[in-house]
Design an enzyme around this catalytic site. Structure first.
Site, mmCIF file in Angstrom:
data_model
loop_
_atom_site.group_PDB
_atom_site.id
_atom_site.type_symbol
_atom_site.label_atom_id
_atom_site.label_comp_id
_atom_site.label_asym_id
_atom_site.label_seq_id
_atom_site.Cartn_x
_atom_site.Cartn_y
_atom_site.Cartn_z
ATOM 1 N N LEU A 60 38.492 49.408 23.258
ATOM 2 C CA LEU A 60 38.304 47.750 24.420
ATOM 3 C C LEU A 60 37.188 48.076 23.430
ATOM 4 O O LEU A 60 36.392 45.891 22.962
ATOM 5 C CB LEU A 60 37.857 48.403 25.321
ATOM 6 C CG LEU A 60 39.049 48.729 26.738
ATOM 7 C CD1 LEU A 60 38.323 49.716 27.979
ATOM 8 C CD2 LEU A 60 40.146 47.492 26.640
ATOM 9 N N SER A 81 40.873 50.290 31.525
ATOM 10 C CA SER A 81 39.355 50.231 31.628
ATOM 11 C C SER A 81 38.557 51.314 32.591
ATOM 12 O O SER A 81 39.601 51.860 32.514
ATOM 13 C CB SER A 81 39.446 48.768 32.818
ATOM 14 O OG SER A 81 38.275 47.836 33.085
ATOM 15 N N LYS A 162 35.093 45.177 37.602
ATOM 16 C CA LYS A 162 36.898 44.414 37.727
ATOM 17 C C LYS A 162 36.462 42.973 38.521
ATOM 18 O O LYS A 162 37.283 42.270 37.756
ATOM 19 C CB LYS A 162 37.569 45.831 38.492
ATOM 20 C CG LYS A 162 37.733 46.536 38.652
ATOM 21 C CD LYS A 162 38.385 47.357 37.442
ATOM 22 C CE LYS A 162 40.140 46.949 37.028
ATOM 23 N NZ LYS A 162 40.346 47.228 35.620
ATOM 24 N N MET A 187 43.999 51.553 45.932
ATOM 25 C CA MET A 187 43.472 53.199 45.993
ATOM 26 C C MET A 187 44.980 53.745 45.219
ATOM 27 O O MET A 187 45.940 53.245 46.289
ATOM 28 C CB MET A 187 43.250 53.767 47.069
ATOM 29 C CG MET A 187 41.097 53.624 46.862
ATOM 30 S SD MET A 187 40.427 54.307 45.118
ATOM 31 C CE MET A 187 40.250 56.499 46.255
ATOM 32 N N VAL A 249 46.821 50.360 55.558
ATOM 33 C CA VAL A 249 45.637 51.812 55.583
ATOM 34 C C VAL A 249 45.761 52.401 56.098
ATOM 35 O O VAL A 249 45.247 52.695 56.969
ATOM 36 C CB VAL A 249 43.914 50.102 56.042
ATOM 37 C CG1 VAL A 249 43.193 50.933 56.101
ATOM 38 C CG2 VAL A 249 44.533 49.282 55.164
#
Ligand code: NDP
Length: 271
Positions: A60, A81, A162, A187, A249
């Protein structure tokens, strides 16, 4: 069609590569170290890999690193990333590779007329972290953007990386007329194809090993759904903008209950 996947050895990317090969694509996969079997042997063993998977070395932080990989590709899936929640030097370890890396990949896309669409793996980290009031009824959707100052104040460095990289990506694609779809997962959990455990699955292993878990809730989504969403975002012409991905969630204590029900023989200890 020929497509490129950056950071191909990662948790989510490995599933994207697997599904792309199943769909008949020729895949150019970038990794930092193609000579490391831990990073590539699981990819080489995928169905269709012998015929249609090509590995490339790319970093990167190296200007122009992705030029030759992207040249001639139709689709580009940019997933690479750094995903680390604890760092010593946030700028060098997270923000530079995330932001400069994303621009590096997009610059290669801008140079290659064959590229018809880019799918960027962003995160709910780039969506939900701002000062807007949140009550249980609040719906966090694709119109939300995280606030970099809020992330800095709370020292949420991965979240900041991010947020800044997605912001930079939108600015670049708008200026350079590139068609980009952004995927924003919560997640991500699910089976690993790669050899090394990644940051979002580690908390689940920690629970199984009886380590303390945080007193908080998170959105969770299955890795196969995330990989499929990337491919749908590429294939469906009318797809546009951003897509938040969250199956549900759950509080960490609820995760303990779910794991106990699913795997009673593990005898997950109390904490
Ligand atoms: P992994 O850690 O498994 O994969 C990250 C990948 O990024 C690795 O393949 C790594 O490559 C690559 N990478 C890191 N730094 C560099 C660098 N300097 N140059 C080239 N490649 C680099 O993470 P995930 O699969 O979990 O994450 C993939 C993407 O999804 C990331 O963009 C992440 O932010 C995003 N995401 C992840 C979530 C999750 O819960 N897991 C949730 C939301 C978004 P190499 O192996 O070659 O070192």
């Amino acid at each position: 069609k020929v497509v490129c996947v950056t950071g191909a050895s990662g948790f989510i990317a490995s599933w994207i590569v697997k599904f792309l090969l199943q769909h008949g694509y020729t895949v150019r996969a970038t990794v930092r170290d193609p000579s490391n079997p831990k990073k590539v042997s699981h990819l080489a063993n995928l169905e269709g890999a012998k015929e249609r998977l090509h590995l490339f070395k790319a970093d990167l932080l190296e200007e122009g690193s992705f030029d030759s990989v992207v040249e001639g590709c139709h689709g580009v899936f940019h997933t690479a990333s750094p995903v680390r929640f604890k760092v010593n030097d946030p700028q060098a370890e997270l923000i530079d590779p995330a932001v400069k890396g994303t621009l590096n990949v997009l610059k290669s896309c801008a140079k290659s007329p064959s590229v018809d669409r880019v799918v960027l793996t962003s995160s709910m980290s780039a969506v939900a972290f701002n000062r807007r009031p949140k009550i249980p009824e609040t719906v966090i959707d694709e119109t939300w953007f995280s606030d970099p100052d809020f992330c800095r104040e709370l020292e949420l460095w991965y979240t900041l990386s991010k947020t800044l990289s997605e912001d930079a990506a939108w600015k670049f694609v708008n200026e350079n007329n590139i068609d980009m779809i952004v995927i924003n997962p919560t997640m991500v959990a699910g089976p690993l194809l790669q050899a090394e455990i990644n940051e979002s699955v580690e908390p689940i292993l920690n629970i199984i090993n009886g380590k303390p878990f945080p007193n908080k809730s998170s959105g969770w989504v299955d890795v196969k759904d995330v990989a499929n969403a990337h491919i749908l975002a590429y294939e469906i012409a009318s797809a546009t903008g951003r897509y938040c991905l969250s199956e549900r969630v759950v509080h960490y204590s609820e995760l303990v209950r779910i794991l106990r029900d699913l795997y009673p023989t593990l005898q997950i200890p109390d904490k």
